[in-house]
Design a protein around this motif. Structure first.
Motif, PDB file in Angstrom:
ATOM      1  N   UNK A  86       0.808  -1.216   0.000  1.00 55.58           N
ATOM      2  CA  UNK A  86       0.000   0.000   0.000  1.00 55.58           C
ATOM      3  C   UNK A  86       0.846   1.272   0.000  1.00 55.58           C
ATOM      4  N   UNK A  87       1.856   1.316   0.845  1.00 60.62           N
ATOM      5  CA  UNK A  87       2.604   2.560   1.026  1.00 60.62           C
ATOM      6  C   UNK A  87       3.862   2.673   0.163  1.00 60.62           C
ATOM      7  N   UNK A  88       4.406   1.545  -0.287  1.00 60.71           N
ATOM      8  CA  UNK A  88       5.680   1.581  -0.997  1.00 60.71           C
ATOM      9  C   UNK A  88       5.616   0.877  -2.350  1.00 60.71           C
ATOM     10  N   UNK A  89       4.411   0.766  -2.896  1.00 61.85           N
ATOM     11  CA  UNK A  89       4.254   0.172  -4.214  1.00 61.85           C
ATOM     12  C   UNK A  89       4.701  -1.273  -4.301  1.00 61.85           C
ATOM     13  N   UNK A  90       4.704  -1.958  -3.151  1.00 61.24           N
ATOM     14  CA  UNK A  90       5.086  -3.360  -3.135  1.00 61.24           C
ATOM     15  C   UNK A  90       6.581  -3.595  -3.239  1.00 61.24           C
ATOM     16  N   UNK A  91       7.357  -2.539  -3.172  1.00 60.14           N
ATOM     17  CA  UNK A  91       8.813  -2.668  -3.323  1.00 60.14           C
ATOM     18  C   UNK A  91       9.513  -2.524  -1.979  1.00 60.14           C
ATOM     19  N   UNK A  92      10.188  -3.580  -1.583  1.00 56.55           N
ATOM     20  CA  UNK A  92      10.917  -3.563  -0.324  1.00 56.55           C
ATOM     21  C   UNK A  92      12.022  -2.514  -0.369  1.00 56.55           C
ATOM     22  N   UNK A  93      12.588  -2.280  -1.554  1.00 53.86           N
ATOM     23  CA  UNK A  93      13.646  -1.270  -1.671  1.00 53.86           C
ATOM     24  C   UNK A  93      13.116   0.117  -1.325  1.00 53.86           C
ATOM     25  N   UNK A  94      11.885   0.418  -1.706  1.00 51.68           N
ATOM     26  CA  UNK A  94      11.283   1.710  -1.354  1.00 51.68           C
ATOM     27  C   UNK A  94      11.087   1.823   0.158  1.00 51.68           C
ATOM     28  N   UNK A  95      10.673   0.718   0.765  1.00 48.44           N
ATOM     29  CA  UNK A  95      10.501   0.699   2.213  1.00 48.44           C
ATOM     30  C   UNK A  95      11.835   0.922   2.925  1.00 48.44           C
ATOM     31  N   UNK A  96      12.858   0.185   2.522  1.00 46.79           N
ATOM     32  CA  UNK A  96      14.174   0.303   3.159  1.00 46.79           C
ATOM     33  C   UNK A  96      14.717   1.718   2.976  1.00 46.79           C
ATOM     34  N   UNK A  97      14.553   2.286   1.790  1.00 47.31           N
ATOM     35  CA  UNK A  97      15.028   3.653   1.538  1.00 47.31           C
ATOM     36  C   UNK A  97      14.327   4.642   2.459  1.00 47.31           C
ATOM     37  N   UNK A  98      13.007   4.506   2.614  1.00 49.60           N
ATOM     38  CA  UNK A  98      12.263   5.409   3.491  1.00 49.60           C
ATOM     39  C   UNK A  98      12.663   5.211   4.944  1.00 49.60           C
ATOM     40  N   UNK A  99      12.823   3.975   5.365  1.00 50.42           N
ATOM     41  CA  UNK A  99      13.183   3.676   6.751  1.00 50.42           C
ATOM     42  C   UNK A  99      14.572   4.195   7.085  1.00 50.42           C
ATOM     43  N   UNK A 100      15.528   3.930   6.224  1.00 51.09           N
ATOM     44  CA  UNK A 100      16.905   4.331   6.517  1.00 51.09           C
ATOM     45  C   UNK A 100      17.092   5.839   6.415  1.00 51.09           C
ATOM     46  N   UNK A 101      16.284   6.493   5.621  1.00 54.03           N
ATOM     47  CA  UNK A 101      16.371   7.959   5.508  1.00 54.03           C
ATOM     48  C   UNK A 101      16.101   8.607   6.858  1.00 54.03           C
ATOM     49  N   UNK A 102      15.134   8.086   7.591  1.00 53.71           N
ATOM     50  CA  UNK A 102      14.760   8.642   8.885  1.00 53.71           C
ATOM     51  C   UNK A 102      15.576   8.072  10.038  1.00 53.71           C
ATOM     52  N   UNK A 103      15.902   6.793   9.943  1.00 51.55           N
ATOM     53  CA  UNK A 103      16.517   6.109  11.075  1.00 51.55           C
ATOM     54  C   UNK A 103      17.990   5.774  10.894  1.00 51.55           C
ATOM     55  N   UNK A 104      18.466   5.867   9.678  1.00 51.85           N
ATOM     56  CA  UNK A 104      19.847   5.496   9.419  1.00 51.85           C
ATOM     57  C   UNK A 104      20.036   3.998   9.549  1.00 51.85           C
ATOM     58  N   UNK A 105      21.204   3.554   9.182  1.00 46.84           N
ATOM     59  CA  UNK A 105      21.527   2.137   9.268  1.00 46.84           C
ATOM     60  C   UNK A 105      23.022   2.039   9.522  1.00 46.84           C
ATOM     61  N   UNK A 106      23.380   1.232  10.502  1.00 45.47           N
ATOM     62  CA  UNK A 106      24.813   1.113  10.803  1.00 45.47           C
ATOM     63  C   UNK A 106      25.424   0.011   9.938  1.00 45.47           C
ATOM     64  N   UNK A 107      26.722  -0.086   9.994  1.00 46.79           N
ATOM     65  CA  UNK A 107      27.444  -1.032   9.147  1.00 46.79           C
ATOM     66  C   UNK A 107      27.027  -2.479   9.423  1.00 46.79           C
ATOM     67  N   UNK A 108      26.806  -2.803  10.685  1.00 46.15           N
ATOM     68  CA  UNK A 108      26.409  -4.165  11.045  1.00 46.15           C
ATOM     69  C   UNK A 108      25.047  -4.523  10.436  1.00 46.15           C
ATOM     70  N   UNK A 109      24.105  -3.587  10.498  1.00 46.39           N
ATOM     71  CA  UNK A 109      22.782  -3.833   9.905  1.00 46.39           C
ATOM     72  C   UNK A 109      22.885  -3.946   8.391  1.00 46.39           C
ATOM     73  N   UNK A 110      23.725  -3.103   7.786  1.00 50.92           N
ATOM     74  CA  UNK A 110      23.907  -3.164   6.332  1.00 50.92           C
ATOM     75  C   UNK A 110      24.458  -4.523   5.917  1.00 50.92           C
ATOM     76  N   UNK A 111      25.425  -5.034   6.667  1.00 51.33           N
ATOM     77  CA  UNK A 111      25.994  -6.350   6.369  1.00 51.33           C
ATOM     78  C   UNK A 111      24.936  -7.444   6.525  1.00 51.33           C
TER      79      UNK A 111
END
Length: 120
Positions: A86-111
């Motif tokens: 509904x919110x991200x057009x069914x694309x997990x990449x859109x969700x991750x981009x929106x989430x990380x924009x606000x919350x950031x992501x550390x190196x461990x999470x990225x790995x």
């Protein structure tokens, strides 16, 4: 489940108890679990919540036995999938981009994310 099912706080409490049981439970036993926690619900109050959850397709009642139709994990997955659709057009990449924009992501999470993606 076709779309996101909203639950009241009390309905959520009922579902949590049902999920904790792992199998069918008598309605009277379910009521007793709430009484142990200090909830002073009457039988009819619990019946009202169960009827609402049944209408939402989340519980099944037969012969005074009640059970969750979906496990906690199944329910959470369906809710997440519907929200991403509904919110991200069914694309997990859109969700991750929106989430990380606000919350950031550390190196461990990225790995960890990269490892998940490589395993699929």
């Amino acid at each position: 489940m076709r779309n996101i099912v909203n639950m009241s706080d009390a309905e959520q409490e009922v579902m949590e108890k049902l999920w904790d049981q792992k199998e069918c439970i008598k309605q009277s036993q379910l009521l007793a679990l709430f009484e142990e926690e200090g909830k002073e619900w009457k039988r009819q109050t619990l019946n009202t919540f169960l009827a609402r959850l049944e209408e939402k397709g989340l519980v099944k009642r037969e012969n005074r036995m009640v059970s969750a139709i979906y496990s906690r994990e199944e329910y959470n997955y369906m809710q997440m999938k519907e929200a991403i659709n509904h919110m991200y057009g069914g694309k997990i990449s859109n969700f991750v981009a929106a989430f990380t924009k606000e919350n950031g992501i550390d190196e461990e999470e990225a790995k960890a994310l990269m490892k998940l993606l490589e395993n699929d």
